[in-house]
Design a protein around this motif. Structure first.
Motif, PDB file in Angstrom:
ATOM      1  N   PRO A 257      -3.254  -3.229 -21.930  1.00  0.00           N
ATOM      2  CA  PRO A 257      -1.994  -3.149 -21.176  1.00  0.00           C
ATOM      3  C   PRO A 257      -2.247  -2.924 -19.686  1.00  0.00           C
ATOM      4  O   PRO A 257      -3.284  -2.380 -19.299  1.00  0.00           O
ATOM      5  N   PRO A 258      -1.304  -3.323 -18.841  1.00  0.00           N
ATOM      6  CA  PRO A 258      -1.457  -3.118 -17.392  1.00  0.00           C
ATOM      7  C   PRO A 258      -1.401  -1.634 -17.041  1.00  0.00           C
ATOM      8  O   PRO A 258      -0.828  -0.826 -17.771  1.00  0.00           O
ATOM      9  N   PHE A 259      -2.009  -1.282 -15.910  1.00  0.00           N
ATOM     10  CA  PHE A 259      -2.074   0.114 -15.486  1.00  0.00           C
ATOM     11  C   PHE A 259      -0.691   0.658 -15.154  1.00  0.00           C
ATOM     12  O   PHE A 259       0.097   0.029 -14.454  1.00  0.00           O
ATOM     13  N   GLU A 260      -0.438   1.842 -15.668  1.00  0.00           N
ATOM     14  CA  GLU A 260       0.807   2.548 -15.354  1.00  0.00           C
ATOM     15  C   GLU A 260       0.548   4.043 -15.462  1.00  0.00           C
ATOM     16  O   GLU A 260       0.338   4.573 -16.549  1.00  0.00           O
ATOM     17  N   ALA A 261       0.552   4.723 -14.318  1.00  0.00           N
ATOM     18  CA  ALA A 261       0.308   6.166 -14.309  1.00  0.00           C
ATOM     19  C   ALA A 261       1.501   6.891 -14.924  1.00  0.00           C
ATOM     20  O   ALA A 261       2.645   6.443 -14.809  1.00  0.00           O
ATOM     21  N   LYS A 262       1.238   8.024 -15.567  1.00  0.00           N
ATOM     22  CA  LYS A 262       2.287   8.772 -16.251  1.00  0.00           C
ATOM     23  C   LYS A 262       2.973   9.788 -15.335  1.00  0.00           C
ATOM     24  O   LYS A 262       3.798  10.569 -15.785  1.00  0.00           O
ATOM     25  N   SER A 263       2.606   9.787 -14.069  1.00  0.00           N
ATOM     26  CA  SER A 263       3.219  10.719 -13.109  1.00  0.00           C
ATOM     27  C   SER A 263       3.126  10.138 -11.704  1.00  0.00           C
ATOM     28  O   SER A 263       2.132   9.493 -11.361  1.00  0.00           O
ATOM     29  N   GLU A 264       4.183  10.338 -10.905  1.00  0.00           N
ATOM     30  CA  GLU A 264       4.175   9.860  -9.529  1.00  0.00           C
ATOM     31  C   GLU A 264       3.358  10.764  -8.614  1.00  0.00           C
ATOM     32  O   GLU A 264       3.005  10.371  -7.506  1.00  0.00           O
ATOM     33  N   ASP A 265       3.054  11.981  -9.085  1.00  0.00           N
ATOM     34  CA  ASP A 265       2.299  12.923  -8.259  1.00  0.00           C
ATOM     35  C   ASP A 265       0.922  12.376  -7.905  1.00  0.00           C
ATOM     36  O   ASP A 265       0.430  12.563  -6.788  1.00  0.00           O
ATOM     37  N   LEU A 266       0.289  11.697  -8.862  1.00  0.00           N
ATOM     38  CA  LEU A 266      -1.043  11.164  -8.617  1.00  0.00           C
ATOM     39  C   LEU A 266      -1.003  10.078  -7.548  1.00  0.00           C
ATOM     40  O   LEU A 266      -1.869  10.029  -6.668  1.00  0.00           O
ATOM     41  N   GLU A 267       0.001   9.228  -7.596  1.00  0.00           N
ATOM     42  CA  GLU A 267       0.134   8.183  -6.576  1.00  0.00           C
ATOM     43  C   GLU A 267       0.286   8.802  -5.198  1.00  0.00           C
ATOM     44  O   GLU A 267      -0.287   8.319  -4.215  1.00  0.00           O
ATOM     45  N   ASP A 268       1.049   9.898  -5.112  1.00  0.00           N
ATOM     46  CA  ASP A 268       1.234  10.587  -3.827  1.00  0.00           C
ATOM     47  C   ASP A 268      -0.085  11.171  -3.325  1.00  0.00           C
ATOM     48  O   ASP A 268      -0.367  11.153  -2.123  1.00  0.00           O
ATOM     49  N   LYS A 269      -0.917  11.667  -4.250  1.00  0.00           N
ATOM     50  CA  LYS A 269      -2.224  12.211  -3.861  1.00  0.00           C
ATOM     51  C   LYS A 269      -3.112  11.109  -3.297  1.00  0.00           C
ATOM     52  O   LYS A 269      -3.810  11.307  -2.300  1.00  0.00           O
ATOM     53  N   TYR A 270      -3.092   9.950  -3.959  1.00  0.00           N
ATOM     54  CA  TYR A 270      -3.858   8.799  -3.463  1.00  0.00           C
ATOM     55  C   TYR A 270      -3.429   8.454  -2.040  1.00  0.00           C
ATOM     56  O   TYR A 270      -4.256   8.315  -1.135  1.00  0.00           O
ATOM     57  N   LYS A 271      -2.128   8.285  -1.858  1.00  0.00           N
ATOM     58  CA  LYS A 271      -1.608   7.885  -0.552  1.00  0.00           C
ATOM     59  C   LYS A 271      -1.953   8.899   0.522  1.00  0.00           C
ATOM     60  O   LYS A 271      -2.366   8.549   1.626  1.00  0.00           O
ATOM     61  N   SER A 272      -1.767  10.171   0.188  1.00  0.00           N
ATOM     62  CA  SER A 272      -2.035  11.236   1.154  1.00  0.00           C
ATOM     63  C   SER A 272      -3.486  11.220   1.602  1.00  0.00           C
ATOM     64  O   SER A 272      -3.790  11.317   2.800  1.00  0.00           O
ATOM     65  N   PHE A 273      -4.396  11.083   0.646  1.00  0.00           N
ATOM     66  CA  PHE A 273      -5.818  11.077   0.995  1.00  0.00           C
ATOM     67  C   PHE A 273      -6.185   9.850   1.813  1.00  0.00           C
ATOM     68  O   PHE A 273      -6.836   9.960   2.860  1.00  0.00           O
ATOM     69  N   LEU A 274      -5.800   8.677   1.342  1.00  0.00           N
ATOM     70  CA  LEU A 274      -6.210   7.437   2.002  1.00  0.00           C
ATOM     71  C   LEU A 274      -5.658   7.336   3.419  1.00  0.00           C
ATOM     72  O   LEU A 274      -6.355   6.891   4.337  1.00  0.00           O
ATOM     73  N   LEU A 275      -4.414   7.758   3.613  1.00  0.00           N
ATOM     74  CA  LEU A 275      -3.836   7.690   4.953  1.00  0.00           C
ATOM     75  C   LEU A 275      -4.465   8.719   5.892  1.00  0.00           C
ATOM     76  O   LEU A 275      -4.594   8.485   7.090  1.00  0.00           O
ATOM     77  N   SER A 276      -4.869   9.865   5.351  1.00  0.00           N
ATOM     78  CA  SER A 276      -5.540  10.864   6.190  1.00  0.00           C
ATOM     79  C   SER A 276      -6.964  10.445   6.525  1.00  0.00           C
ATOM     80  O   SER A 276      -7.496  10.782   7.580  1.00  0.00           O
ATOM     81  N   GLU A 277      -7.563   9.669   5.620  1.00  0.00           N
ATOM     82  CA  GLU A 277      -8.948   9.242   5.805  1.00  0.00           C
ATOM     83  C   GLU A 277      -9.059   7.982   6.668  1.00  0.00           C
ATOM     84  O   GLU A 277      -9.974   7.849   7.478  1.00  0.00           O
ATOM     85  N   PHE A 278      -8.117   7.055   6.489  1.00  0.00           N
ATOM     86  CA  PHE A 278      -8.234   5.752   7.134  1.00  0.00           C
ATOM     87  C   PHE A 278      -7.064   5.368   8.034  1.00  0.00           C
ATOM     88  O   PHE A 278      -7.060   4.285   8.604  1.00  0.00           O
ATOM     89  N   GLN A 279      -6.045   6.227   8.145  1.00  0.00           N
ATOM     90  CA  GLN A 279      -4.872   5.976   8.976  1.00  0.00           C
ATOM     91  C   GLN A 279      -4.005   4.818   8.469  1.00  0.00           C
ATOM     92  O   GLN A 279      -2.794   4.925   8.397  1.00  0.00           O
ATOM     93  N   GLU A 280      -4.649   3.715   8.109  1.00  0.00           N
ATOM     94  CA  GLU A 280      -3.872   2.566   7.652  1.00  0.00           C
ATOM     95  C   GLU A 280      -4.602   1.872   6.495  1.00  0.00           C
ATOM     96  O   GLU A 280      -5.795   1.588   6.569  1.00  0.00           O
ATOM     97  N   VAL A 281      -3.846   1.603   5.435  1.00  0.00           N
ATOM     98  CA  VAL A 281      -4.387   0.895   4.277  1.00  0.00           C
ATOM     99  C   VAL A 281      -3.688  -0.453   4.181  1.00  0.00           C
ATOM    100  O   VAL A 281      -2.462  -0.527   4.275  1.00  0.00           O
ATOM    101  N   PRO A 282      -4.428  -1.554   4.053  1.00  0.00           N
ATOM    102  CA  PRO A 282      -3.817  -2.885   3.997  1.00  0.00           C
ATOM    103  C   PRO A 282      -2.718  -2.975   2.929  1.00  0.00           C
ATOM    104  O   PRO A 282      -2.852  -2.408   1.843  1.00  0.00           O
ATOM    105  N   GLU A 283      -1.646  -3.681   3.234  1.00  0.00           N
ATOM    106  CA  GLU A 283      -0.513  -3.801   2.329  1.00  0.00           C
ATOM    107  C   GLU A 283      -0.867  -4.462   1.007  1.00  0.00           C
ATOM    108  O   GLU A 283      -0.256  -4.190  -0.023  1.00  0.00           O
TER     109      GLU A 283
END
Length: 287
Positions: A257-283
């Protein structure tokens, strides 16, 4: 090109470096040169501000001249030498269309599988993998270990890419299919139980992880490589050894089956880290 004042150093390094013809080196537009100076003066450590520690050995790199200098006993530490060689050669490989990746190879029948995982995950299944060390080059010709292993030096293009994440909370499924954009995103993050390891690389790198992730995405799209995310630290048990091999096998034969996280909190952690590390992540990279 390897230049040394010691036959033992040449022999040691020749066991990990791929053989190249003299003509190929002399006609190369950007050859890499490794100098091994096993005999160094006792005061050299003070000259370069390393103190007495420098007298035992040190490694110096000249990025502009594509040169690596191994002084004293530095050449005898092959792991550190490999890290330095990988960092120095990375930009040259990348400029020529190859991707130097911190991954391992698993060959299953006619299928070549490219696996990204933390070092601890690989320890339990080393006997199942083509290479003992992390490090491969993915190019239009196929995939090859970065360093000589005594076996085959080139394998056909991988049909499957597996990214092994670690999540004991159960938010990440045990195995799920990723789109190319998702695979590049998870590759860039390298999530491991609350921590992140961009591009799955803990060592020094001369290539920006975002640029590597974008090139990785292009390879997945252009060559239509299937990608999967494994959770090696799920709620039931840790995955290791044969379990990892079995999960990899299942991605080749089952309808995942396709990937589907069971919580939105993890997605927020990903975004927070990547934006703090790289400022911009390709769309085009997406969770």
């Amino acid at each position: 090109r390897l230049i040394s004042d010691s036959p033992s150093a040449v022999l040691s390094l020749s066991r990990i470096l791929w053989g190249t013809s003299t003509r190929a080196v002399s006609h190369d537009s950007c050859p890499l040169t490794v100098y091994v100076a096993t005999s160094i003066s006792s005061g050299i450590g003070d000259v370069i501000d390393l103190g007495s520690k420098g007298n035992n050995g040190f490694i110096a790199a000249d990025i502009e001249r594509s040169s690596l200098v191994l002084c004293g006993k530095a050449f005898s530490d092959l792991n550190v030498t490999k890290e330095a060689l990988a960092a120095l050669s990375g930009p040259v490989i990348f400029a020529r269309g190859g991707l130097p990746l911190c991954a391992r190879l698993l060959v299953s029948g006619d299928s070549v599988v490219l696996i990204f995982a933390a070092k601890g995950t690989f320890k339990s299944c080393r006997h199942l993998l083509v290479t003992k060390e992390t490090g491969v080059i993915l190019s239009s010709e196929g995939v090859a270990p970065l360093f000589q292993t005594g076996g085959q030096n080139l394998f056909k293009f991988p049909s499957v890419v597996v990214l092994a994440s670690s999540d004991s909370s159960g938010v990440i499924p045990s195995v799920s299919k990723l789109s190319p954009g998702q695979a590049a995103y998870h590759f860039l993050a390298g999530y491991q139980n609350g921590k992140f390891m961009p591009a799955y690389n803990k060592g020094p790198s001369s290539i920006h992880p975002v640029e590597l992730a974008k090139a990785f995405l292009s390879k997945l799209q252009d060559d239509k490589i299937s990608s999967y995310l494994l959770n090696v630290n799920g709620e039931e048990k840790n995955v290791n050894g044969k379990d990892l091999a079995n999960l990899v096998q299942s991605t080749l034969s089952e309808n995942i089956p396709p990937f589907e996280a069971k919580s939105e909190d993890l997605e927020d952690k990903y975004k927070s880290f990547l934006l703090s590390e790289f400022q911009e992540v390709p769309e085009e990279l997406s969770f």
